[in-house]
Scaffold this active site. Structure first.
Site, short mmCIF file in Angstrom:
data_model
loop_
_atom_site.label_atom_id
_atom_site.label_comp_id
_atom_site.label_asym_id
_atom_site.label_seq_id
_atom_site.Cartn_x
_atom_site.Cartn_y
_atom_site.Cartn_z
CD GLU A 54 -20.96 -2.21 -9.31
OE1 GLU A 54 -21.36 -0.93 -9.95
OE2 GLU A 54 -20.68 -2.42 -8.00
CB SER B 15 40.43 20.63 2.85
OG SER B 15 41.52 21.21 4.17
#
Length: 791
Positions: free
Chosen positions: A75, A355
């Site tokens: 860059e 149960s």
């Protein structure tokens, strides 16, 4: 005017514009959104959420050198030597632009790009470029190079909604920026030029070419060697697929944690305000999830339930503080072919608990002064009420019980006793207690005592925390802290508790449920430390449960089909699944892993002062020599309740059916007895084997066709355990004779060591029962298998 002279005029004008100005204030990161991160209890990341801009700020000191070099090389290779504006680059760009009669190149430095991202627009004009250059020169008088580069790398767009290199590392490679390799750094740096056209999944060749350009530039500058560049260029791109972006770890838990954070008023008064704060504010959401416990839960389910089997859900809570440490809400949250994949069965899946509700009915009785020693009639069925409102209750599998104390009826989950108990207490009393325990009761009906209400695994687990905590229920907690982007703690949670029963009641229930795991319906949940728990199976066999706890962990396991359309019976499952089989086994595997190496709190021990008697559940009589082994259990009975007669043979009736050409019921019989019965009727027999949790080795797990049919072909019997000659089956709990018979059929010689099981009172231990074996289950068959057996 010559082109190069014109370019020089442009450069001179740009520099002159900025030479006399003063430094400017640090622009920071601009007004962009910040990504919120969700953390597990150990600090690992569960996920990141954002409203379109994914931004995870990182400091310059956390950037690997090759990341910095890759970006600078491609860059702005003169970044470290220019003063914010690169005159050479501008002159070169000016020549191109003047020749074209338009602005085609900008010659921008990293400093200028940062200025554009935070202070200016993307407009391409000479006026904007001159302003950009002037501000860049001023900024370099405000910040040093490292500070500018840090801000640039936190603002630049990398594609995939990632703003900043911290977010880019996670969205492209699923790693933290500190772990980015050279090849990955080069790819990220190259993408900056054009994130859309260089998307690796859509344009892999273009992305590879751009990565190579970055690596070559780094090598030309001497920042890496040519060998390093060549090696990095040869690596695969290795980016995450686009359809996996924004996926959460442990998504069933994490989605619920996000939902609860979104409802927290600390983030705003309105839903819109809370959404903006959560999805754009860069918050830290800290949760209670224990990744090791979560992995243990997922492994336990995967190891037990076959891939084409029923759905499973699991919730685990630390009863001391309410922390939800693990949650499995389905098989695969991201399965696009499953219409219920994102339906969280652990929270939204309300089913009948069977149960597993009985401990609350027992606690209600104890609170009303009914002692555990209260004797109730057993039997196989009972009718409660009269006239049109009669309620007929049958025990599971039609089991016949002698008179039982209340605790013994709980250990073996006897429906007839609990029907009588709710009739004694009154429905309103039981319903009120269950509501007070935190469970959603909508109808005050007697069947509530057997689990006719609808609950979720989360609700049931939370209710059970009271048993583990001496009567104190702890509310489930998913979140611990919410922290603002600047590190300010906005909110912290504290445990919320309530007393739902007395400490004595909780201790008595726990002692009974501990006995239920030790020798009752919950035997498959043993993990080598004190455990209390309760199995549950609905009448239609659509739902199977196990809820168990230690002093440090409460967890529930539910098993069933999400759409509720199929029962847990063949052919949908290999055998009839009850709470005592797969759910209890899943719980044991999970808890053993989750609690490995941890100290534990002791649980109240059961009272063992009654007489241990073997009872045949086919007849309700004392077990005799001719009773089938699959129907015998050891009960602790008071002297007056011990049956006076021994059970009669049940094989004769089966042989009679076979002689008439009717397929007899041989399920649960030892394989030798089943074969004897069928051969007596002249049936041809085919055997197959099923080595699965909860299946008794050497016993018939399933038969085809079913009992009562007529068959002209072969009867197929599915025998529990591995196919002969493969591996050692699980023999724990089997009688000495049955275990020896099975091993001998596998070709092994049996050595028996007679000794009482350590830590078990000989007065209550089952005589001749196997409590240890070597080699362990699943090991290859060896010449000798040693069994440890009670005398």
């Amino acid at each position: 005017m010559p082109r190069r002279f014109a370019a020089g005029v442009v450069v001179t004008a740009l520099i002159a514009t900025a030479c006399s100005v003063q430094p400017i204030e640090d622009p920071g990161l601009g007004a962009g959104d910040l990504t919120t991160t969700v953390y597990a209890a150990d600090g690992s990341v569960l996920g990141e959420i954002h409203a379109g801009q994914d931004r995870v700020p990182v400091s310059f000191d956390d950037l690997p050198r090759h990341v910095v070099d890759a970006v600078v090389a491609i860059e702005d290779k003169r970044y470290w030597v220019h003063n914010g504006v690169d005159a050479r680059a501008i002159a070169r760009a000016a020549v191109v632009n003047i020749e074209a009669g338009a602005v085609l190149e900008g010659g921008s430095t990293i400093t200028q790009q940062y200025i554009k991202n935070t202070l200016l627009t993307d407009e391409i004009t000479l006026e904007r470029k001159m302003r950009e250059a002037g501000l860049a020169l001023r900024l370099e008088r405000t910040l040093d190079k490292e500070e500018i580069l840090e801000r640039y790398l936190n603002t630049i767009y990398f594609g995939r909604s990632a703003y900043g290199i911290g977010a880019a590392a996670r969205r492209y490679f699923g790693v933290d920026i500190t772990d980015v390799s050279l090849a990955q750094a080069a790819l990220l740096a190259g993408i900056i030029q054009s994130p859309t056209t260089l998307e690796p999944e859509l344009a892999p060749r273009a992305a590879e070419a751009r990565r190579l350009t970055v690596l070559d530039r780094m090598a030309d500058l001497g920042w890496i060697t040519q060998a390093e560049a060549t090696a990095a260029a040869a690596e695969p791109l290795g980016t995450l697929p686009l359809d996996e972006l924004d996926r959460l770890r442990s998504p069933y838990f994490t989605e619920e944690a996000i939902r609860r954070a979104l409802a927290n008023p600390v983030l705003g008064e309105t839903p819109e305000e809370r959404f903006d704060r959560l999805y754009r504010g860069g918050l830290e959401i800290h949760t209670t999830l224990d990744p090791e416990a979560q992995h243990a839960a997922e492994r336990a389910i995967d190891d037990v339930v076959p891939g084409d089997g029923p759905n499973a859900a699991l919730v685990a809570i630390d009863p001391r503080n309410g922390a939800v440490v693990a949650m499995v809400g389905g098989e695969d949250f991201y399965d696009t072919d499953d219409p219920v994949a994102r339906f969280n069965l652990a929270i939204l899946g309300r089913r009948q608990p069977g149960s597993t509700i009985k401990p609350f009915v027992l606690a209600s009785a104890l609170e009303q002064g009914v002692p555990l020693e209260t004797l109730f009639a057993g039997g196989a069925t009972v009718e409660i009420g009269t006239g049109p409102d009669v309620w007929e209750v049958t025990n599971h599998d039609g089991a016949v019980f002698p008179p039982l104390t209340l605790d013994e009826a709980t250990v073996f989950s006897v429906n007839t006793v609990y029907a009588r108990l709710v009739d004694l207490l009154g429905v309103e009393t039981v319903a009120g207690f269950v509501r007070g325990a935190g469970l959603p009761v909508t109808d005050d009906v007697p069947s509530l005592a057997l689990g006719s209400l609808l609950v979720s695994p989360l609700e049931l687990t939370a209710a059970y925390t009271a048993f583990a905590n001496g009567g104190i229920r702890t509310e489930p907690r998913f979140l611990t802290r919410i922290v603002d982007a600047d590190g300010t703690e906005l909110w912290a949670s504290t445990p919320t508790t309530s007393a739902t029963m007395s400490p004595d009641t909780a201790s008595a229930v726990t002692a009974t449920l501990r006995d239920g795991v030790r020798r009752g319906t919950g035997r498959n949940a043993k993990i080598g430390r004190p455990v209390a728990g309760k199995t549950g199976t609905t009448e239609s066999s659509h739902d199977a449960w196990f809820v168990g706890y230690t002093g440090d962990l409460v967890a529930s396991v539910w098993l069933g089909y999400a759409d509720g359309s199929r029962a847990l019976v063949p052919p949908h499952t290999p055998f009839t699944v009850t709470g005592a089989t797969w759910p209890a086994t899943i719980w044991a595997r999970f808890a053993a892993d989750a609690l490995a190496g941890a100290s534990f709190r002791e649980l109240p021990a059961p009272d063992d002062d009654r007489i241990a008697i073997e009872i045949d559940l086919d007849t309700g009589a004392r077990a005799g020599a001719v009773c089938p082994g699959g129907s015998v259990v050891t009960l602790r009975l008071v002297a007056d309740a011990i049956p006076s007669s021994a059970c009669r043979t049940t094989l004769a009736s089966r042989v009679t059916e076979a002689l008439r050409g009717v397929v007899p019921d041989v399920e649960s019989l030892p394989v030798d007895e089943a074969v004897t019965v069928l051969e007596a009727g002249g049936f041809r027999i085919e055997l197959s084997w099923l080595d699965a949790p909860g299946v008794h080795p050497g016993h018939i797990a399933a038969q085809f066709p079913a009992a009562g049919d007529t068959a002209s072909g072969a009867i197929r019997l599915v025998v529990g355990g591995p196919e002969p000659g493969t591996s050692v089956p699980t023999l724990l709990g089997e009688s000495r004779s049955r275990a020896a018979y099975w091993l001998e059929n596998l070709g092994a010689r049996v050595e028996v060591v007679e000794a009482w099981e350590p830590g078990v009172d000989p007065g209550t231990a089952r005589p001749r029962a196997v409590w240890g074996q070597s080699p362990a289950p699943g090991a290859p068959i060896t010449a000798v298998v040693t069994l440890w057996v009670n005398p």
